[in-house]
Write a protein that holds these residues in place. Structure first.
Motif, PDB file in Angstrom:
ATOM      1  N   MET A  75       0.784  -1.247   0.068  1.00  0.00           N
ATOM      2  CA  MET A  75      -0.047  -0.041   0.138  1.00  0.00           C
ATOM      3  C   MET A  75       0.860   1.230  -0.121  1.00  0.00           C
ATOM      4  O   MET A  75       1.654   1.278   0.857  1.00  0.00           O
ATOM      5  CB  MET A  75      -0.910   0.105   1.234  1.00  0.00           C
ATOM      6  CG  MET A  75      -1.872   1.093   1.516  1.00  0.00           C
ATOM      7  SD  MET A  75      -2.771   1.292   2.846  1.00  0.00           S
ATOM      8  CE  MET A  75      -4.037   0.101   2.532  1.00  0.00           C
ATOM      9  N   ASN A  76       0.484   2.227  -1.147  1.00  0.00           N
ATOM     10  CA  ASN A  76       1.495   3.188  -1.135  1.00  0.00           C
ATOM     11  C   ASN A  76       0.382   4.567  -1.034  1.00  0.00           C
ATOM     12  O   ASN A  76      -0.633   4.831  -1.649  1.00  0.00           O
ATOM     13  CB  ASN A  76       2.004   3.451  -2.347  1.00  0.00           C
ATOM     14  CG  ASN A  76       2.888   1.879  -2.608  1.00  0.00           C
ATOM     15  OD1 ASN A  76       3.878   1.925  -1.907  1.00  0.00           O
ATOM     16  ND2 ASN A  76       2.711   1.156  -3.489  1.00  0.00           N
ATOM     17  N   ILE A  77       0.832   5.458   0.018  1.00  0.00           N
ATOM     18  CA  ILE A  77       0.203   6.591   0.375  1.00  0.00           C
ATOM     19  C   ILE A  77       0.974   7.802  -0.048  1.00  0.00           C
ATOM     20  O   ILE A  77       1.995   8.083   0.220  1.00  0.00           O
ATOM     21  CB  ILE A  77      -0.459   6.610   1.730  1.00  0.00           C
ATOM     22  CG1 ILE A  77      -1.161   5.324   2.209  1.00  0.00           C
ATOM     23  CG2 ILE A  77      -1.425   7.792   2.060  1.00  0.00           C
ATOM     24  CD1 ILE A  77      -2.399   4.915   1.326  1.00  0.00           C
ATOM     25  N   LEU A  78       0.274   8.826  -0.755  1.00  0.00           N
ATOM     26  CA  LEU A  78       0.846  10.182  -0.909  1.00  0.00           C
ATOM     27  C   LEU A  78       0.047  11.174  -0.093  1.00  0.00           C
ATOM     28  O   LEU A  78      -1.276  11.310  -0.434  1.00  0.00           O
ATOM     29  CB  LEU A  78       0.733  10.740  -2.337  1.00  0.00           C
ATOM     30  CG  LEU A  78       1.358  12.167  -2.781  1.00  0.00           C
ATOM     31  CD1 LEU A  78       2.550  12.296  -2.125  1.00  0.00           C
ATOM     32  CD2 LEU A  78       1.064  12.329  -4.079  1.00  0.00           C
ATOM     33  N   PHE A  79       0.463  11.620   1.140  1.00  0.00           N
ATOM     34  CA  PHE A  79       0.058  12.434   2.062  1.00  0.00           C
ATOM     35  C   PHE A  79       0.194  13.876   1.808  1.00  0.00           C
ATOM     36  O   PHE A  79       1.725  14.066   2.073  1.00  0.00           O
ATOM     37  CB  PHE A  79       0.341  12.064   3.390  1.00  0.00           C
ATOM     38  CG  PHE A  79      -0.461  12.715   4.652  1.00  0.00           C
ATOM     39  CD1 PHE A  79      -1.792  12.335   4.775  1.00  0.00           C
ATOM     40  CD2 PHE A  79       0.223  13.702   5.223  1.00  0.00           C
ATOM     41  CE1 PHE A  79      -2.396  13.065   5.912  1.00  0.00           C
ATOM     42  CE2 PHE A  79      -0.519  14.398   6.175  1.00  0.00           C
ATOM     43  CZ  PHE A  79      -1.777  14.005   6.523  1.00  0.00           C
ATOM     44  N   GLU A 135      10.887   6.499  -7.892  1.00  0.00           N
ATOM     45  CA  GLU A 135      12.126   6.015  -7.942  1.00  0.00           C
ATOM     46  C   GLU A 135      12.105   4.620  -7.004  1.00  0.00           C
ATOM     47  O   GLU A 135      12.997   3.564  -7.071  1.00  0.00           O
ATOM     48  CB  GLU A 135      13.269   6.836  -7.170  1.00  0.00           C
ATOM     49  CG  GLU A 135      13.523   7.957  -7.812  1.00  0.00           C
ATOM     50  CD  GLU A 135      14.406   9.081  -7.213  1.00  0.00           C
ATOM     51  OE1 GLU A 135      14.697   8.701  -5.999  1.00  0.00           O
ATOM     52  OE2 GLU A 135      14.831  10.163  -7.560  1.00  0.00           O
ATOM     53  N   ASP A 136      11.138   4.487  -5.908  1.00  0.00           N
ATOM     54  CA  ASP A 136      10.815   3.241  -5.437  1.00  0.00           C
ATOM     55  C   ASP A 136      10.180   2.369  -5.932  1.00  0.00           C
ATOM     56  O   ASP A 136       9.792   1.200  -5.534  1.00  0.00           O
ATOM     57  CB  ASP A 136      10.207   3.884  -4.110  1.00  0.00           C
ATOM     58  CG  ASP A 136      11.025   4.232  -2.951  1.00  0.00           C
ATOM     59  OD1 ASP A 136      12.217   4.372  -3.292  1.00  0.00           O
ATOM     60  OD2 ASP A 136      10.669   5.021  -1.862  1.00  0.00           O
ATOM     61  N   ILE A 175       5.264  18.507  -3.270  1.00  0.00           N
ATOM     62  CA  ILE A 175       4.559  17.177  -3.923  1.00  0.00           C
ATOM     63  C   ILE A 175       5.208  16.421  -5.113  1.00  0.00           C
ATOM     64  O   ILE A 175       5.306  15.219  -5.160  1.00  0.00           O
ATOM     65  CB  ILE A 175       3.245  17.578  -4.522  1.00  0.00           C
ATOM     66  CG1 ILE A 175       2.257  18.023  -3.105  1.00  0.00           C
ATOM     67  CG2 ILE A 175       2.361  16.541  -5.305  1.00  0.00           C
ATOM     68  CD1 ILE A 175       0.829  18.695  -3.511  1.00  0.00           C
ATOM     69  N   ARG A 176       5.969  17.357  -5.860  1.00  0.00           N
ATOM     70  CA  ARG A 176       6.741  16.929  -7.030  1.00  0.00           C
ATOM     71  C   ARG A 176       7.799  15.659  -6.492  1.00  0.00           C
ATOM     72  O   ARG A 176       8.028  14.828  -6.948  1.00  0.00           O
ATOM     73  CB  ARG A 176       7.233  18.090  -7.784  1.00  0.00           C
ATOM     74  CG  ARG A 176       8.308  17.775  -8.857  1.00  0.00           C
ATOM     75  CD  ARG A 176       8.764  18.768  -9.773  1.00  0.00           C
ATOM     76  NE  ARG A 176       9.088  20.040  -8.816  1.00  0.00           N
ATOM     77  CZ  ARG A 176      10.253  20.032  -8.035  1.00  0.00           C
ATOM     78  NH1 ARG A 176      11.130  18.976  -8.150  1.00  0.00           N
ATOM     79  NH2 ARG A 176      10.571  21.022  -7.401  1.00  0.00           N
ATOM     80  N   GLU A 177       8.571  16.404  -5.339  1.00  0.00           N
ATOM     81  CA  GLU A 177       9.683  15.619  -4.930  1.00  0.00           C
ATOM     82  C   GLU A 177       9.071  14.462  -4.343  1.00  0.00           C
ATOM     83  O   GLU A 177       9.767  13.337  -4.442  1.00  0.00           O
ATOM     84  CB  GLU A 177      10.410  16.500  -3.744  1.00  0.00           C
ATOM     85  CG  GLU A 177      11.017  17.739  -4.419  1.00  0.00           C
ATOM     86  CD  GLU A 177      11.090  18.862  -3.296  1.00  0.00           C
ATOM     87  OE1 GLU A 177      12.099  19.620  -3.548  1.00  0.00           O
ATOM     88  OE2 GLU A 177      10.852  18.555  -2.070  1.00  0.00           O
ATOM     89  N   ALA A 178       8.083  14.224  -3.639  1.00  0.00           N
ATOM     90  CA  ALA A 178       7.270  13.084  -3.107  1.00  0.00           C
ATOM     91  C   ALA A 178       7.202  12.116  -4.099  1.00  0.00           C
ATOM     92  O   ALA A 178       7.246  11.169  -4.123  1.00  0.00           O
ATOM     93  CB  ALA A 178       6.202  13.383  -2.270  1.00  0.00           C
TER      94      ALA A 178
END
Length: 317
Positions: free
Chosen positions: A1-5, A110-111, A101-104
């Motif tokens: 599970m991947n979350i962008l907070f 990359e991951d 946000i762009r960096e995240a």
């Protein structure tokens, strides 16, 4: 599970305020007067804790997800080592400051992320706010060749856990009132331009949250107001909290409890708009003004975030 907070972001030091403000203004540098005004606001409140709070939210959300998800979806073929990272990963990115946000999104690519859920640290949907966060994500993905699919949690303004969390904090202030039955309970959120509110979705959701809390607590007198309107020529939705306080004082109210339902975290616009400016207005009017504490990174709010992102992630299955 991947979350962008995602959160708004705030500068750490004074010399960062100007580039931060320029980013808010879409690359247009603020005038000397506007910059001085914002610097003075930061000076008056001391320092905004927003970055630390939202980072804590992200860390605790990841921990909560990993505490409830199965740790090993497949049988282990070898020892995982002394430290094992769970199946949920929460990436933190902000709209106007670092980590952007762009960096995240770049870190997620990359991951090797292939699917993700995006959520903003705000319960209500706004074309002025929510849509702009999503646009930044989509722009970053497009630049990278769209390496992963993302689905968004757009709103949770009526989530039972969220309503309960807000109600708990409003109830704490009710105990401090001299005459609770004669007090007014005001629920505030960030104002947006009238043109962005024409569909009624955002102000309607704020009103719904307030009504649900009022019903849960049996509040006799309650209403909504707005704060933090931008410094632009176009009209923004109102009434502003200070204007509303003038109105309620004229109506005979002596005590007011204000709850910033549009702001889960303490930051500049809570401390300055409510604790400083509105408090000064109230004192001039002879009103006793109490503010409920924010949700911040408290366990009850983290549980709400966990539930809504887990539900959205299930859509990939």
């Amino acid at each position: 599970m991947n979350i962008l907070f995602m959160a708004y972001g705030t500068p750490y030091q004074r010399h960062e305020i100007e580039p931060y403000y320029t980013d808010i203004r879409r690359g247009r540098a603020p005038t000397k007067e506007l910059l001085q005004e914002l610097e003075e606001r930061y000076h008056l409140i001391g320092r905004s804790p927003l970055n630390e709070i939202t980072f804590a939210q992200a860390v605790r959300l990841e921990a909560a997800l990993n505490a409830t998800l199965p740790l090993y979806p497949q049988l282990l073929q070898a020892s995982p080592g002394a430290r094992v990272r769970g199946p949920a990963r929460v990436y933190h990115g902000t709209k106007h400051w670092h980590p952007l946000i762009r960096e995240a999104v770049e870190a997620m690519a990359e991951d090797g992320v292939r699917q993700a859920v995006g959520i903003i640290a705000a319960p209500h949907y706004s074309a002025r706010s929510t849509a702009e966060y999503q646009q930044k994500v989509q722009e970053a993905l497009a630049e990278l060749g769209n390496p992963f699919e993302i689905r968004y949690v757009e709103e949770y303004f009526d989530h039972p856990g969220y309503i309960q969390a807000v109600s708990t904090r409003v109830g704490e202030q009710r105990w401090r009132l001299v005459e609770p039955s004669k007090a007014l309970f005001l629920f505030t959120a960030h104002s947006i331009p009238e043109r962005a509110a024409q569909d009624g979705r955002y102000p309607g959701q704020i009103r719904s949250t307030a009504e649900l809390v009022a019903q849960r607590l049996g509040l006799e007198h309650w209403d909504t107001a707005w704060q933090s309107a931008g410094r632009t020529p176009e009209p923004w939705i109102g009434p502003d909290i200070n204007q509303k306080l003038e109105e309620v004082a004229a109506q005979g109210y002596k005590e007011v409890v204000v709850t910033a339902v549009g702001f889960p975290s303490d930051h500049l616009e809570v401390y300055f708009d409510l604790d400083y400016e509105a408090q000064n207005t109230a004192q001039k009017l002879g009103l006793r003004l109490l503010r409920t504490r924010s949700l911040n990174a408290d366990p009850d709010y983290i549980e709400v975030l966990r539930e809504v992102v887990a539900r959205k992630w299930a859509e990939f299955c």
